[in-house]
Each structure stands twice: as C-alpha cells, then as structure tokens.
Design a protein around this motif. Sequence first.
Motif, PDB file in Angstrom:
ATOM      1  N   PHE A 177       0.836  -1.198   0.000  1.00  0.00           N
ATOM      2  CA  PHE A 177       0.000   0.000   0.000  1.00  0.00           C
ATOM      3  C   PHE A 177       0.873   1.251   0.000  1.00  0.00           C
ATOM      4  O   PHE A 177       1.928   1.279   0.642  1.00  0.00           O
ATOM      5  CB  PHE A 177      -0.910   0.026   1.228  1.00  0.00           C
ATOM      6  CG  PHE A 177      -1.866  -1.131   1.318  1.00  0.00           C
ATOM      7  CD1 PHE A 177      -3.006  -1.173   0.529  1.00  0.00           C
ATOM      8  CD2 PHE A 177      -1.618  -2.177   2.196  1.00  0.00           C
ATOM      9  CE1 PHE A 177      -3.884  -2.240   0.614  1.00  0.00           C
ATOM     10  CE2 PHE A 177      -2.498  -3.244   2.293  1.00  0.00           C
ATOM     11  CZ  PHE A 177      -3.634  -3.282   1.489  1.00  0.00           C
ATOM     12  N   SER A 178       0.406   2.285  -0.669  1.00  0.00           N
ATOM     13  CA  SER A 178       1.153   3.540  -0.705  1.00  0.00           C
ATOM     14  C   SER A 178       0.726   4.507   0.386  1.00  0.00           C
ATOM     15  O   SER A 178       1.533   5.318   0.839  1.00  0.00           O
ATOM     16  CB  SER A 178       0.987   4.216  -2.074  1.00  0.00           C
ATOM     17  OG  SER A 178      -0.381   4.516  -2.330  1.00  0.00           O
ATOM     18  N   ASP A 179      -0.526   4.450   0.827  1.00  0.00           N
ATOM     19  CA  ASP A 179      -1.033   5.394   1.826  1.00  0.00           C
ATOM     20  C   ASP A 179      -0.530   5.001   3.212  1.00  0.00           C
ATOM     21  O   ASP A 179      -0.811   3.894   3.690  1.00  0.00           O
ATOM     22  CB  ASP A 179      -2.564   5.403   1.812  1.00  0.00           C
ATOM     23  CG  ASP A 179      -3.149   6.582   2.579  1.00  0.00           C
ATOM     24  OD1 ASP A 179      -2.741   6.793   3.735  1.00  0.00           O
ATOM     25  OD2 ASP A 179      -4.012   7.292   2.028  1.00  0.00           O
ATOM     26  N   PRO A 180       0.212   5.880   3.886  1.00  0.00           N
ATOM     27  CA  PRO A 180       0.760   5.525   5.206  1.00  0.00           C
ATOM     28  C   PRO A 180      -0.310   5.242   6.252  1.00  0.00           C
ATOM     29  O   PRO A 180      -0.046   4.551   7.246  1.00  0.00           O
ATOM     30  CB  PRO A 180       1.606   6.744   5.589  1.00  0.00           C
ATOM     31  CG  PRO A 180       1.110   7.867   4.730  1.00  0.00           C
ATOM     32  CD  PRO A 180       0.644   7.225   3.468  1.00  0.00           C
ATOM     33  N   ARG A 181      -1.528   5.737   6.053  1.00  0.00           N
ATOM     34  CA  ARG A 181      -2.600   5.436   7.004  1.00  0.00           C
ATOM     35  C   ARG A 181      -2.952   3.953   6.958  1.00  0.00           C
ATOM     36  O   ARG A 181      -3.251   3.338   7.991  1.00  0.00           O
ATOM     37  CB  ARG A 181      -3.834   6.282   6.697  1.00  0.00           C
ATOM     38  CG  ARG A 181      -3.621   7.782   6.929  1.00  0.00           C
ATOM     39  CD  ARG A 181      -4.821   8.588   6.474  1.00  0.00           C
ATOM     40  NE  ARG A 181      -5.039   8.436   5.042  1.00  0.00           N
ATOM     41  CZ  ARG A 181      -6.086   8.942   4.392  1.00  0.00           C
ATOM     42  NH1 ARG A 181      -7.021   9.612   5.059  1.00  0.00           N
ATOM     43  NH2 ARG A 181      -6.214   8.774   3.083  1.00  0.00           N
ATOM     44  N   LEU A 182      -2.884   3.362   5.778  1.00  0.00           N
ATOM     45  CA  LEU A 182      -3.148   1.929   5.652  1.00  0.00           C
ATOM     46  C   LEU A 182      -2.031   1.111   6.287  1.00  0.00           C
ATOM     47  O   LEU A 182      -2.270   0.018   6.811  1.00  0.00           O
ATOM     48  CB  LEU A 182      -3.333   1.544   4.194  1.00  0.00           C
ATOM     49  CG  LEU A 182      -4.534   2.179   3.487  1.00  0.00           C
ATOM     50  CD1 LEU A 182      -4.579   1.777   2.020  1.00  0.00           C
ATOM     51  CD2 LEU A 182      -5.841   1.787   4.178  1.00  0.00           C
ATOM     52  N   HIS A 183      -0.806   1.645   6.232  1.00  0.00           N
ATOM     53  CA  HIS A 183       0.305   0.943   6.894  1.00  0.00           C
ATOM     54  C   HIS A 183      -0.002   0.766   8.378  1.00  0.00           C
ATOM     55  O   HIS A 183       0.249  -0.297   8.965  1.00  0.00           O
ATOM     56  CB  HIS A 183       1.608   1.729   6.742  1.00  0.00           C
ATOM     57  CG  HIS A 183       2.013   1.980   5.319  1.00  0.00           C
ATOM     58  ND1 HIS A 183       2.961   2.916   4.974  1.00  0.00           N
ATOM     59  CD2 HIS A 183       1.577   1.415   4.158  1.00  0.00           C
ATOM     60  CE1 HIS A 183       3.102   2.918   3.654  1.00  0.00           C
ATOM     61  NE2 HIS A 183       2.272   2.015   3.144  1.00  0.00           N
ATOM     62  N   ARG A 184      -0.579   1.791   8.980  1.00  0.00           N
ATOM     63  CA  ARG A 184      -0.863   1.734  10.408  1.00  0.00           C
ATOM     64  C   ARG A 184      -2.064   0.839  10.702  1.00  0.00           C
ATOM     65  O   ARG A 184      -2.026   0.022  11.629  1.00  0.00           O
ATOM     66  CB  ARG A 184      -1.103   3.152  10.945  1.00  0.00           C
ATOM     67  CG  ARG A 184       0.104   4.059  10.774  1.00  0.00           C
ATOM     68  CD  ARG A 184      -0.090   5.389  11.455  1.00  0.00           C
ATOM     69  NE  ARG A 184       1.046   6.274  11.209  1.00  0.00           N
ATOM     70  CZ  ARG A 184       1.258   7.415  11.848  1.00  0.00           C
ATOM     71  NH1 ARG A 184       0.411   7.816  12.778  1.00  0.00           N
ATOM     72  NH2 ARG A 184       2.324   8.162  11.578  1.00  0.00           N
ATOM     73  N   ILE A 185      -3.117   0.976   9.921  1.00  0.00           N
ATOM     74  CA  ILE A 185      -4.328   0.184  10.159  1.00  0.00           C
ATOM     75  C   ILE A 185      -4.055  -1.310  10.064  1.00  0.00           C
ATOM     76  O   ILE A 185      -4.604  -2.103  10.838  1.00  0.00           O
ATOM     77  CB  ILE A 185      -5.431   0.583   9.146  1.00  0.00           C
ATOM     78  CG1 ILE A 185      -6.061   1.904   9.557  1.00  0.00           C
ATOM     79  CG2 ILE A 185      -6.515  -0.486   9.063  1.00  0.00           C
ATOM     80  CD1 ILE A 185      -7.107   2.402   8.588  1.00  0.00           C
ATOM     81  N   PHE A 186      -3.194  -1.705   9.128  1.00  0.00           N
ATOM     82  CA  PHE A 186      -2.969  -3.127   8.890  1.00  0.00           C
ATOM     83  C   PHE A 186      -1.725  -3.681   9.575  1.00  0.00           C
ATOM     84  O   PHE A 186      -1.381  -4.842   9.360  1.00  0.00           O
ATOM     85  CB  PHE A 186      -2.903  -3.400   7.390  1.00  0.00           C
ATOM     86  CG  PHE A 186      -4.195  -3.119   6.663  1.00  0.00           C
ATOM     87  CD1 PHE A 186      -5.398  -3.574   7.179  1.00  0.00           C
ATOM     88  CD2 PHE A 186      -4.210  -2.402   5.482  1.00  0.00           C
ATOM     89  CE1 PHE A 186      -6.594  -3.309   6.528  1.00  0.00           C
ATOM     90  CE2 PHE A 186      -5.402  -2.137   4.816  1.00  0.00           C
ATOM     91  CZ  PHE A 186      -6.603  -2.594   5.350  1.00  0.00           C
ATOM     92  N   SER A 187      -1.059  -2.868  10.405  1.00  0.00           N
ATOM     93  CA  SER A 187       0.114  -3.393  11.108  1.00  0.00           C
ATOM     94  C   SER A 187       0.110  -3.106  12.601  1.00  0.00           C
ATOM     95  O   SER A 187       0.940  -3.665  13.326  1.00  0.00           O
ATOM     96  CB  SER A 187       1.405  -2.834  10.497  1.00  0.00           C
ATOM     97  OG  SER A 187       1.536  -1.442  10.754  1.00  0.00           O
TER      98      SER A 187
END
Length: 488
Positions: A177-187
């Motif tokens: 994913f490119s959006d850093p918000r998704l990095h947080r939600i999924f990790s």
Amino acid sequence: MNVLVIGAGLSGLSAALHLRGQGHQVTVLERAAVPGGRSGRIERDGFTFDSGPTVFTMVDLLDQAFRAVGRRADDYLTMQLLDPAYRACFDDGSTLHVRHGVEAMRAEIARECGSVDAAAYEEFVVWLRKLYLAELPHFIDVNFDRPTDLLRNPVAAARLVALGGFERLGPAIERRFSDPRLHRIFSFQAMYAGLAPAQALALYAVITYMDSVEGVWFPEGGMRAVPDAMAQAAMDAGVAFHYGATVDRITCAQGRATGVLLTGGERLNADAVVCTLDLPVAYEELLPEVPTPRVAARGRYSPSCVVWHLGVKGAPPPEAAHHNIHFGQQWHDAFDDLLRRGRPMADPSRFVAVPSLHDRDAAPEGCTSLYVLEPTPNLEVGRLDWPSEGPRLRERMLTDLQRWGYPTDIVTEELVTPQDWLAQGMAAGTPFALAHTFRQTGPFRAKNVDKRVKGLVFAGSSTTPGVGIPMVLISGKLAARRVAEMTR
C-alpha cells in the motif's frame, strides 16, 4: 481421569469444556467470586466495566469449546458483528473505517486512499487468507515438543516461507500500500504480539486477518458475558466450579503432580492439573521447588499499558464507533519509546472503546462508559514511578479525550497501571505476556508441559500458542490434548 483446572479465565474454561468433552471429571478452582480471569468486570456507581480484552474475533474458535460438550455458543450467547470494526482517526484530521467484508473495505479505501490501494486490498486479503490457512492448522492449533516439529508438515512450512511469512510485517504492508494510514491500520496489530511492526514477522498478519477480514464481534451483555456463558455450559455438562478457592501450591510426589493445596489447608487430589496462571508466577508461587524454565524466567515481555475506565455523564460524539483508534503523528519513534527507551510514548496512539454503545448495562441512562488504553513500557524495560506517572498520563488522556469530543464529566473512574497488572499476577506488569519474538514462538515458546512434573499442563497467554482471545481459547484445547495423551 480426575482433572483440576486452576483458573476460570478463558483458557481455563476452554480447557474445562474440552476436557469434559473427553469424558474426564473436571473441577475448576477460581479465586474470584465469578468466572473471567483477565476478562473480568468492575461494578461501580451504576456502571459496569469489562476489565480485560475488548476486541473479540474468530467466534468459531469459541464455538469449538461449546461443541466439545455437545452444545453451541449461540445456545448461551448472542454475538453482534461490529461494522465498522474500528474507526481510525489520524493527526491530519482524516478518518478511515475498517469495514466488514472485502467489497465494503475496498470501497472505503477507494474513497479515502484511491483506486490503486483499493485494488491492492483485494490481493492483500488473498495473501492474508493464504497465510491463515497455512498457519492455523499446522503451526498454531498444535502442540510442539521440539523445534524439529516445525517440519512435521514440510509442505505447509514451505508454503509459509513462499508466502513471505518470515519477512518483516511492516515492510510487507508498506510494499502493498502507498497510503501511510493503511500501513498503520494493517500493522498496529503487531502490538498484540508485543512487537513493533518493523520487528514482527509477517506471519503475524494473521491477527490482521482475524479482525480486519473475519470481523470483530461484541457479545450481548458485554465481554464478561463470554466467560459467564462458558462457565454455564461447563456446569450444564457436569464440570464442578469452586469460587473463592485460592491455590497455595501444586502438590507433587515422585516427579508427578498429585493435586493442589488450597489456602486454608484443604488438599484436593487429582490425576492431572491444568494451571492457567502466568507461567513465571505459576512456578514461583505454586511450584517453588521447580526452577522456572529459562524462556519464562528470562524471556522478553510485551509492552504493558495503562487502562482508564471512565463512567461519564453525556453521550459520545455521533461519529464515535465502538472501537476507536486515535493515531499520533509519530509511529516508528513511538515504538522506540516503548521498547528501547522504556518511557511513555512522546506522541501516543490510543485505543478508545465505547462499550455502552452496545451494552445497555455498561452505563446508566444518560451516561457513557469509556475504556481508554495507552501502551506503556513493561516493568522490566521501564523504571517509572507509577504512583506519579499514572496520574500524569491520566491528565494527558483527559485533555485528548476532550479534544476528540468525548464526554468527560466524570462520575466514576479507575486507572490501571503496570504496577496494578503486576499485583494481579501478571509477570513484568503486562497483561500481554511474553512477546512473540521468533525465539518465543511455536516450539520455542514456553511449553505447556514440563517433563519434570508429569501430569501438569499449562494454558494461557504465556504458553502455546500465545496472546489474545483466539489464542488462549486454542491454548485450553491444546492443554486438553496434553491430558488426553496421558491416557494413551
């Protein structure tokens, strides 16, 4: 066989149901007046707070415990699917909802993050599902006796390697994913395993699968309704419960567990004992003549947390979900504070639950119950003065709750710090037990049997397979399998 189970927490109740299903005579000993263990309750000033875990996933694992005695979970319990599972709030003012169902979540990502990340989500779910199917039956829902047991199913092991399960979780998410918000939600779920996403193995993405894909549920009557239902099903099946029964020592003779000695002097004999206390505490308090295994005595523990239970006047903001995550601006540096520097996060991310949205007994009319969790160092990493640090963090949380729009006209409250977790019998002052580093996972984690004490089996988050409601339910089932092995 006559089996004693020490502790009526979720792992002990799971063990009791599976043991009874195998035909054993089972007695559960619980020092409190009600079942629940870490999944307990606090009743005060008309409010009822769930004092333990708030996120329930993988209800099929709960149903397995009921089916062991010929019953179903929905005979005793009504579960509601929460959609969204989480409301994620970011420092730039944006919000993302973790929706149930691939199409709904894909649409949410498309709306907030763009079509490329939305398309990547579909492939991400396929990857998560493959990881889950490779892991659960072969590496989670199994007892290990030695490291070479990892190769019992070489096809599954090779598949896990091919899927990238031994890469790092953070980079694996960032690559998709490119959006850093998704990095947080999924990790962020790596915190459940006691690790920063950059350190955790990608195989722990199965936790993300459990809540982000399979869904988050909430029981009617609050989280406390789960142990109540399990205990009732166990009693209906013939399991005996002794509440207010504190075990002083596990009795042994000739290298074998023979029962327990209760505080007060009563002795109960048994063919096998299942102990669900935190492992280091179990050895220190109940088995003082048996040295604690190295992985439990000198292991690395997960970060701890401060939990603030609040009963307040007024309604929550209309946009609030049952589960809300308020991410700070900093991310990687916040984990360094917890894991290396041993201090509270300078820019904290917090979890805020609003149980009264779906639990009518949680708060009186016109009031709201709140559960605020902030990760903190455990007592081994941090050397903090919690009598002064706790109130300081409370004031900081209060300021942010007001800024986020939650009601803060306090009627009643309770602040729980790592020092309190320690007093409740949790090693290193953390409710999250041993961290899931590679050297503390699978066959390397503290075992649920000890060859020095035959007839003794352990269950709970400190042993196999690990931390979290799904894992401790499996832990109880694995303990019952160990007892079954004794009869062969």
